[in-house]
Scaffold this motif. Sequence first.
Motif, PDB file in Angstrom:
ATOM      1  N   GLY A 134      -9.615   3.634   4.912  1.00 39.72           N
ATOM      2  CA  GLY A 134      -7.879   3.877   4.795  1.00 39.72           C
ATOM      3  C   GLY A 134      -7.557   3.158   3.673  1.00 39.72           C
ATOM      4  O   GLY A 134      -7.829   1.924   3.421  1.00 39.72           O
ATOM      5  N   PRO A 135      -6.440   3.602   2.939  1.00 43.09           N
ATOM      6  CA  PRO A 135      -5.798   2.984   1.963  1.00 43.09           C
ATOM      7  C   PRO A 135      -5.520   1.347   2.080  1.00 43.09           C
ATOM      8  O   PRO A 135      -5.397   0.651   1.311  1.00 43.09           O
ATOM      9  N   ALA A 136      -4.772   1.315   3.258  1.00 44.51           N
ATOM     10  CA  ALA A 136      -4.306   0.091   3.703  1.00 44.51           C
ATOM     11  C   ALA A 136      -5.409  -0.853   3.861  1.00 44.51           C
ATOM     12  O   ALA A 136      -5.289  -2.201   3.468  1.00 44.51           O
ATOM     13  N   MET A 137      -6.324  -0.758   4.722  1.00 43.02           N
ATOM     14  CA  MET A 137      -7.726  -1.310   4.919  1.00 43.02           C
ATOM     15  C   MET A 137      -8.275  -1.709   3.384  1.00 43.02           C
ATOM     16  O   MET A 137      -8.625  -2.867   3.511  1.00 43.02           O
ATOM     17  N   ALA A 138      -8.450  -0.807   2.723  1.00 44.20           N
ATOM     18  CA  ALA A 138      -8.950  -0.895   1.481  1.00 44.20           C
ATOM     19  C   ALA A 138      -8.297  -2.073   0.762  1.00 44.20           C
ATOM     20  O   ALA A 138      -8.915  -2.898   0.026  1.00 44.20           O
ATOM     21  N   ALA A 139      -7.038  -2.027   0.558  1.00 48.37           N
ATOM     22  CA  ALA A 139      -6.317  -2.812  -0.152  1.00 48.37           C
ATOM     23  C   ALA A 139      -6.411  -4.166   0.416  1.00 48.37           C
ATOM     24  O   ALA A 139      -6.324  -5.301  -0.148  1.00 48.37           O
ATOM     25  N   ALA A 140      -6.336  -4.384   2.008  1.00 48.27           N
ATOM     26  CA  ALA A 140      -6.231  -5.635   2.437  1.00 48.27           C
ATOM     27  C   ALA A 140      -7.614  -6.314   2.158  1.00 48.27           C
ATOM     28  O   ALA A 140      -7.774  -7.535   2.320  1.00 48.27           O
ATOM     29  N   GLY A 282       7.135  -0.022 -13.234  1.00 50.50           N
ATOM     30  CA  GLY A 282       8.118   0.538 -12.244  1.00 50.50           C
ATOM     31  C   GLY A 282       7.855   0.279 -10.737  1.00 50.50           C
ATOM     32  O   GLY A 282       8.668  -0.088  -9.981  1.00 50.50           O
ATOM     33  N   LYS A 283       6.548   0.623 -10.346  1.00 44.20           N
ATOM     34  CA  LYS A 283       6.186   0.635  -9.155  1.00 44.20           C
ATOM     35  C   LYS A 283       5.729  -0.909  -8.387  1.00 44.20           C
ATOM     36  O   LYS A 283       5.620  -1.205  -7.479  1.00 44.20           O
ATOM     37  N   ILE A 384       0.063  -5.871  -6.003  1.00 43.08           N
ATOM     38  CA  ILE A 384      -0.791  -5.308  -6.952  1.00 43.08           C
ATOM     39  C   ILE A 384      -1.509  -4.329  -6.100  1.00 43.08           C
ATOM     40  O   ILE A 384      -1.898  -3.119  -6.352  1.00 43.08           O
ATOM     41  N   CYS A 385      -2.425  -4.940  -5.073  1.00 41.81           N
ATOM     42  CA  CYS A 385      -3.082  -4.215  -4.404  1.00 41.81           C
ATOM     43  C   CYS A 385      -2.383  -3.051  -3.788  1.00 41.81           C
ATOM     44  O   CYS A 385      -3.068  -1.710  -3.484  1.00 41.81           O
ATOM     45  N   ALA A 389      -3.171   1.156  -4.037  1.00 38.61           N
ATOM     46  CA  ALA A 389      -3.631   1.727  -2.876  1.00 38.61           C
ATOM     47  C   ALA A 389      -2.359   2.663  -2.574  1.00 38.61           C
ATOM     48  O   ALA A 389      -2.737   3.680  -1.759  1.00 38.61           O
ATOM     49  N   GLY A 390      -1.086   2.512  -3.207  1.00 42.36           N
ATOM     50  CA  GLY A 390      -0.083   3.707  -2.776  1.00 42.36           C
ATOM     51  C   GLY A 390       0.532   3.563  -1.308  1.00 42.36           C
ATOM     52  O   GLY A 390       0.763   4.383  -0.876  1.00 42.36           O
ATOM     53  N   ILE A 391       0.468   2.113  -0.943  1.00 37.64           N
ATOM     54  CA  ILE A 391       1.015   1.776   0.314  1.00 37.64           C
ATOM     55  C   ILE A 391       2.091   0.742   0.288  1.00 37.64           C
ATOM     56  O   ILE A 391       2.430   0.028  -0.698  1.00 37.64           O
ATOM     57  N   ASN A 392       2.880   0.549   1.402  1.00 34.63           N
ATOM     58  CA  ASN A 392       3.786  -0.294   1.769  1.00 34.63           C
ATOM     59  C   ASN A 392       3.176  -1.838   1.808  1.00 34.63           C
ATOM     60  O   ASN A 392       2.338  -1.920   2.339  1.00 34.63           O
ATOM     61  N   PRO A 393       3.508  -2.951   1.042  1.00 30.77           N
ATOM     62  CA  PRO A 393       2.761  -4.138   1.004  1.00 30.77           C
ATOM     63  C   PRO A 393       2.569  -4.981   2.262  1.00 30.77           C
ATOM     64  O   PRO A 393       1.838  -5.490   2.859  1.00 30.77           O
ATOM     65  N   MET A 394       3.630  -4.356   3.145  1.00 33.42           N
ATOM     66  CA  MET A 394       3.850  -5.105   4.476  1.00 33.42           C
ATOM     67  C   MET A 394       2.323  -4.364   5.310  1.00 33.42           C
ATOM     68  O   MET A 394       2.026  -5.159   6.086  1.00 33.42           O
TER      69      MET A 394
END
Length: 417
Positions: A134-140, A282-283, A384-385, A389-394
């Motif tokens: 999952g994107p959030a887990m990949a970034a984490a 921007g993002k 940055i992560c 991943a295109g997710i909320n940092p939280m």
Amino acid sequence: MMFLAGGIITCAVVAALIKGYDARVVLIGSGLLMACIGGAPMAPLDAFAKSMTNSGLIQAVCSVMGFAMAVRFTECDKHLINAMASVISKVRFFLIPGVVIGTYLVNIALPSAAGTAAAAGAIFIPLLMAAGVGPAMAAAAVKCGTYGSMLNPGLAHNPFVAKIAGVDVMDVIGFHYKANLASLLVATVCITVLAHILREDKGHIPEHLQVEADFKVNYLYALMPVVPILILLLSSTQLVPIFKMGVPQAMIIGALLTLVVTRTSPKAIGDAFFDGMGQAYGKIIGIIISAGVFVSGLTTIGLVRLFIEAMLNNPAIVKICAAFGPFLLGLLTGSGDAATFAFNEAITPHAADFGMSPVQMGSMATLGGTLGRTMSPIAGATIICAGIAGINPMEITKRNAIPMLCALTVGMMILLF
């Protein structure tokens, strides 16, 4: 009253971020509100202006995202993903821990957490997502490994503690490396288990990065996404003097090599590169700027000063303060440097009065601040992560909370005993 108001606003910010409200609006709004309460409404605006020209972050983040967009445009990322498909299928269980450790090793060579998140995240996060994570887990997973810098003699805290203790900087690293590596092991195991429990270690289907059964891999194309990070690693070893360069230079070289190898239109790849840079500002940089406004508000209203003074003025609990004080402030502000330097400068020279050595106390404060920053939702590396991943940092903080708290507990037990 100001401290109470600051505490309430900070809790409201955390709640808003958890609920998924736009991070930029929440952080800027809360920072302005706290600054107005603190009587310095221009302070966050000055912080906004200063953050707009933060050369180190802008250079690293924008160049990495520009290169990532160029790689995506030429589909070199697809070649890398499909080339790695057979390997991934055989070592799926070790994929997340491998990324955590890989990022950790990169951070030893590149002691900037934000730089490491940008350089390593651009490769590892898409790779994990293509493997079904999952994107959030990949970034984490990438963010979880961004504290290897403690083993780099160039990290500012190591020579600072060494100077206080009157020892060589390698003596400081030699003292805390076991605790650091143990905390890494614990964090790696925790996030791997958590990914399995949450069922985020497989099953994700990304829109762009999918393994295709009939895809013909060009291995030269597949090598292109990895070129910049190889250059940066060679640069850190200083074995090849010509490779001594920063992140932006490595990314531009990578983009030029991609252009040559893929024989893409220079205009097309140039457009892709600069589009990526614009999106990054921007993002990603936008949220980092907003976080700077929030921290300015915290400082103006006096919460940061109150926290540091409370930590420094309670000698009876100095061991707990050394462990958890910098951690909490790093979590709150996105940077453990302020609390760590303040603690080490004021208290660490008197470590013997508390039954500890300066190296021991200084290492505790440094590890605590570093792990707090690694867990923080407003740290530059987290943002940055999340942007990649295109997710909320939280979402990253939610997944890194247990691993970082466990890592802190184990690391401090080793340093204390």
